[in-house]
Design an enzyme around this catalytic site. Structure first.
Site, PDB file in Angstrom:
ATOM      1  CD  GLU A   1      -5.487   4.462   1.072  1.00  0.00           C
ATOM      2  OE1 GLU A   1      -4.621   4.168   1.902  1.00  0.00           O
ATOM      3  OE2 GLU A   1      -6.498   5.114   1.371  1.00  0.00           O
TER       4      GLU A   1
ATOM      5  CG  HIS B   1      -2.344   7.543   0.270  1.00  0.00           C
ATOM      6  ND1 HIS B   1      -2.795   8.839   0.154  1.00  0.00           N
ATOM      7  CD2 HIS B   1      -2.990   7.017   1.325  1.00  0.00           C
ATOM      8  CE1 HIS B   1      -3.657   9.076   1.128  1.00  0.00           C
ATOM      9  NE2 HIS B   1      -3.797   7.994   1.843  1.00  0.00           N
TER      10      HIS B   1
END
Ligand SMILES: *[C@@H]1O[C@H](CO)[C@@H](O)[C@H](O)[C@H]1NC(C)=O
Ligand SMILES: *[C@@H]1O[C@H](CO)[C@@H](O)[C@H](O)[C@H]1NC(C)=O
Ligand SMILES: *[C@@H]1O[C@H](CO)[C@@H](O)[C@H](O)[C@H]1NC(C)=O
Ligand SMILES: *[C@@H]1O[C@H](CO)[C@@H](O)[C@H](O)[C@H]1NC(C)=O
Ligand SMILES: *[C@@H]1O[C@H](CO)[C@@H](O)[C@H](O)[C@H]1NC(C)=O
Ligand SMILES: *[C@@H]1O[C@H](CO)[C@@H](O)[C@H](O)[C@H]1NC(C)=O
Ligand SMILES: *[C@@H]1O[C@H](CO)[C@@H](O)[C@H](O)[C@H]1NC(C)=O
Ligand SMILES: *[C@@H]1O[C@H](CO)[C@@H](O)[C@H](O)[C@H]1NC(C)=O
Length: 416
Positions: free
Chosen positions: A371, A211
């Protein structure tokens, strides 16, 4: 006992070269060790490749710095983070800053799922309502998910680092213990990572990701402090996961029609290109303008993820920095920092120094998260038939995620 198991397992997953540096008597690498350097004065573990350096911290197994030269030879730090490792545990408002969300990334509908007829309730932490004061769903593994915890350094060389975590049975409501290893390595203008997680005692869902908040101008663009002029391309992204107004998958897979706001597959376009299209409003949930979207990666099988084309390309004409993301994962989330609000400070290595034009903070749309992951909340969408990618049992296959971020300078990057 646990320590030697971790070290031995890390040696298996990391490979011979870095395994040589796994300390035999301790799972953490002390800074006083003669043969292996430790963290710097800010608590950061630096690793180096050719034309690239990066720093990592045990908190969330997070990347805190990534240095690369732009088209003018100026070093840019292109990921968000804090100046020192200790601050990550202090500033709790940080939104999963560069860490590994786990044990189950993204959202779990109603904080519930079923395995073998047994219903599990995990700790909610998002979208509180009168009926559900803690939240209507669970985001990134719950209020004490992996990216809020300190991992252990189990291997560290000049070019790679491996972290591990032991996630106990019942933590955040998840069944069984999970042991995971996260290895980051740098090569020639590349950042690679491999994440392996094992269910050791019970069957449990696992989904991980990285992330990281990016700005390929190193948060130093002197014309705009937004990242909306970055160009984005996802050649396999013709479909996306449909979500409701709190970003929970509805179960439907929908089309990104050519020319529509979510069309990043027919040609590259700027992240902000479609911000004049009325459909961008509500595209990332209730009253939200921008992207927080899980796109599918529609590739022909079989493929070699290391060679057969990047899943996503982001580039900035201003810095000339381009990143091509290769991954074995079958989905890709783009988040356009819709909820940044200028409270997150830049690092000392970022921003404009002699020009007060922009505050030294990250504004809304001043960054983006990319992501690599699997189809989100698949544990609650059995008709997608993705159990093998989401549900793991002791003695069965491990969870594995691999990615390679390949950087280059592309001064012909399209501005539009
Ligand atoms: C670490 O790697 C960098 C880049 O490859 C190199 O310049 C440096 O000399 C290496 N340091 C050590 C201690 O091997
Ligand atoms: C650590 O970093 C934070 C934010 O980057 C800063 O506010 C703080 O002063 C730093 N602390 C130390 C001890 O350097
Ligand atoms: C993580 O480790 C840092 C550095 O040792 C420490 O300051 C912090 O309190 C720890 N945080 C947690 C959540 O354990
Ligand atoms: C939502 O979770 C509650 C328990 O917190 C459960 O009673 C309810 O059945 C769940 N709803 C759905 C639709 O799964
Ligand atoms: C803005 O940045 C560019 C690229 O680094 C540089 O060439 C230019 O001189 C800068 N402009 C100003 C006004 O600082
Ligand atoms: C919708 O978002 C705008 C801009 O952020 C804000 O001013 C407005 O209050 C929001 N409306 C609702 C109903 O939340
Ligand atoms: C540089 O960017 C342009 C515009 O997006 C693209 O067409 C070209 O393939 C890129 N070049 C390389 C070598 O990646
Ligand atoms: C961003 O891109 C738009 C559309 O191509 C262009 O009009 C604008 O000048 C660019 N802004 C900056 C600061 O590069």
């Amino acid at each position: 006992m646990r320590v030697s198991i971790l070290a031995a397992a890390a040696a298996v997953f990391v490979g011979a070269s870095s395994a040589a540096s796994v300390p035999s008597s301790s799972a953490s690498v002390p800074s006083s060790s003669a043969s292996v350097p430790g963290p710097d004065a800010n608590g950061k573990y630096w690793i180096h490749g050719e034309g690239i350096s990066a720093a990592f911290i045990p908190y969330g197994a997070s990347i805190s710095d990534l240095l690369i030269k732009d088209q003018y030879g100026i070093t840019r730090d292109i990921v968000a983070g804090f100046d020192n490792a200790s601050y990550y545990s202090i500033d709790k408002q940080h939104p999963h800053f560069g860490g590994v969300p786990g044990r189950y990334a993204n959202r779990i509908k109603n904080s519930t799922f079923e395995i073998d007829g047994v219903s599990y309730k995990v700790t909610p932490n998002e979208n509180p309502t009168a009926q559900a004061p803690l939240g209507a769903d669970t985001l990134h593994g719950g209020p004490d998910g992996w990216d809020w915890r300190n991992f252990t350094v189990v291997a560290y060389t000049n070019s790679s680092i491996t972290f591990s975590i032991v996630d106990p049975d019942g933590k955040e409501g998840f069944p069984g213990e999970v042991v995971a290893f996260i290895t980051y390595s740098l090569g020639k203008m590349t950042w690679d990572f491999k994440m392996v997680a094992i269910a050791t005692t019970k069957t449990t869902p696992i989904m991980l990701s990285s992330h990281t908040y990016w700005n390929l101008d190193g948060f130093s663009n002197n014309q705009t402090n937004l990242a909306l002029n970055h160009s984005f391309y996802m050649p396999y992204g013709g479909q996306r996961v449909d979500v409701d107004n709190i970003l929970i998958p509805t179960g439907d897979i929908i089309a990104n029609k050519p020319g529509s706001v979510n069309d990043f597959w027919s040609a590259p376009k700027q992240v902000g290109h479609s911000f004049n299209d009325p459909e961008i409003h509500g595209n990332c949930g209730f009253n939200c303008t921008g992207y927080d979207t899980c796109y599918l990666v529609n590739r022909d099988f079989p493929y070699d993820w290391r060679k057969d084309g990047y899943v996503a390309r982001m580039q900035s004409a201003w810095s000339g920095i381009q990143v091509d993301i290769y991954s074995d994962q079958e989905a890709f989330q783009l988040y356009s920092c819709n909820f940044q609000d200028g409270t997150m400070a830049l690092k000392k290595s970022q921003g404009l120094f002699d020009n007060p034009k922009f505050p030294r903070t990250i504004p809304k749309y001043g960054c983006f998260v990319m992501e690599v992951e699997d189809w989100i909340d698949a544990i609650n969408q059995p008709q997608w038939q993705r159990e093998k990618k989401h549900i793991f049992s002791p003695g069965g296959d491990p969870y594995v995620l691999q990615a390679s971020y390949r950087f280059s300078i592309n001064s012909t990057a399209t501005p539009a």
